[in-house]
Design a protein around this motif. Structure first.
Motif, short mmCIF file in Angstrom:
data_model
loop_
_atom_site.label_atom_id
_atom_site.label_comp_id
_atom_site.label_asym_id
_atom_site.label_seq_id
_atom_site.Cartn_x
_atom_site.Cartn_y
_atom_site.Cartn_z
N CYS A 53 0.15 16.89 12.70
CA CYS A 53 0.24 18.36 12.67
C CYS A 53 -0.77 19.02 13.61
O CYS A 53 -1.48 19.95 13.22
N HIS A 59 2.41 10.56 16.93
CA HIS A 59 2.49 12.01 16.71
C HIS A 59 3.36 12.28 15.50
O HIS A 59 4.54 11.90 15.47
N TYR A 72 4.58 15.31 12.76
CA TYR A 72 4.62 16.76 12.49
C TYR A 72 5.90 17.10 11.73
O TYR A 72 6.85 16.32 11.69
N ARG A 79 9.18 19.70 10.66
CA ARG A 79 10.14 20.65 11.23
C ARG A 79 9.84 22.08 10.80
O ARG A 79 10.19 23.03 11.49
N ARG A 101 4.47 23.21 14.94
CA ARG A 101 5.36 22.16 15.43
C ARG A 101 5.47 22.16 16.95
O ARG A 101 5.43 21.10 17.59
N SER A 154 2.43 20.69 18.49
CA SER A 154 2.45 19.23 18.36
C SER A 154 3.39 18.60 19.38
O SER A 154 3.09 17.55 19.97
N LYS A 155 4.54 19.24 19.61
CA LYS A 155 5.49 18.71 20.57
C LYS A 155 4.95 18.77 21.99
O LYS A 155 5.21 17.88 22.80
N VAL A 198 6.71 9.02 18.09
CA VAL A 198 6.84 10.35 17.48
C VAL A 198 7.63 10.24 16.19
O VAL A 198 8.69 9.59 16.14
N GLU A 208 9.01 12.96 13.22
CA GLU A 208 9.15 14.33 12.72
C GLU A 208 9.76 14.28 11.33
O GLU A 208 10.85 13.73 11.13
N HIS A 209 9.05 14.87 10.35
CA HIS A 209 9.56 14.89 8.98
C HIS A 209 10.12 16.28 8.65
O HIS A 209 10.06 17.19 9.48
#
Length: 260
Positions: free
Chosen positions: A105, A199, A201, A203, A208, A211-212, A225, A227-228
């Motif tokens: 995050c 990485h 982070y 959604r 976000r 982080s991207k 990467v 993403e949760h």
């Protein structure tokens, strides 16, 4: 925040925890579970405060290191990325500060140097500035990164929140030629983190897009990467998947015991 996550990782991992430098307000939801004082690495990411935070990291590594990896959440992740980049830039012939990094995050990292990053002063209220911080330096932060008014709070705002009139506050803000904010960004910086990175982070996290963009400061062949579905958190429901991503990256280190 990471207790459940760490409980799922191998028991022989060694963990060293570091307290931040400055007192701050509790993040939303934190006060219900933890009592004051609440600490952060910096109240606002000026070049001076980034330098102080880097010095503390260097001191911990000198006294308690070396470390195989670093794991940071939110501001701690941004600081870790910034410290790694500084070491890599200033001491390119030496081993990296850490052999891998886990960013959870993370907002965008800031530099302690005027030689890198976007000049972000006007986004922190320092609008009466005379030209960019260095010749040719961009002074435009992408709109999608201007996320949180509380984050974009200048050093003067921190001081003026408890004393002084509005006129005095504006006067101080205009007379701050030595205060700088340099946000690393892949669109203006050629430097990339040359270590494996993970990485993580959500959604629903307002950070976000930060982080991207941090992902884009890392080479494709070295980054993982995940993403949760959650927000600015480490959701228990995703902990096993997060651990899998971390373990894949750690396996590349070829060490018997991992020290964070």
């Amino acid at each position: 925040m990471a207790v459940h996550l760490r409980s799922l990782l191998p028991l022989d991992y060694e963990w060293v925890f570091i307290d931040g430098l400055a007192e701050c307000d509790a993040a939303p939801g934190v006060a219900a579970f933890f009592s004051a004082p609440y600490l952060c690495w910096y109240t606002t990411p000026t070049t001076t405060k980034m330098d102080l935070a880097h010095q503390l990291i260097s001191s911990v590594i000198l006294n308690d290191g070396p470390f195989d990896a670093v794991m940071g959440f939110s501001q701690g992740a941004a600081l870790a990325a910034s410290a790694i980049l500084r070491h890599q830039i200033q001491q390119p012939s030496k081993p990296p500060l850490f052999r891998m990094a886990i960013f959870i995050c993370s907002p965008m990292p800031f530099s302690q140097s005027l030689d890198f990053g976007i000049d972000a002063r006007r986004y922190f209220g320092l609008r009466s500035i005379q030209g960019p911080s260095r010749p040719g330096c961009s002074t435009t932060v992408p709109n999608y990164l201007v996320t949180d008014p509380a984050y974009l709070k200048s050093e003067e705002d921190q001081d003026d929140s408890s004393s002084g009139s509005e006129d005095e506050s504006q006067s101080v803000r205009r007379e701050a030629p030595s205060i700088f904010y340099q946000m690393y960004h892949f669109s203006v910086d050629e430097v990339r983190l040359q270590i494996p990175t993970v990485h993580i982070y959500g959604r629903q996290d307002k950070w976000r897009l930060h982080s991207k963009d941090l992902v884009n400061l890392c080479p494709k062949n070295l980054r993982t990467v995940f993403e949760h579905d959650g927000g600015h958190e480490i959701p228990k429901s995703a902990s096993e998947d997060i651990c899998d991503a971390i373990e894949i990256a750690i396996a590349s280190l070829s060490v018997d015991v991992v020290k964070f």
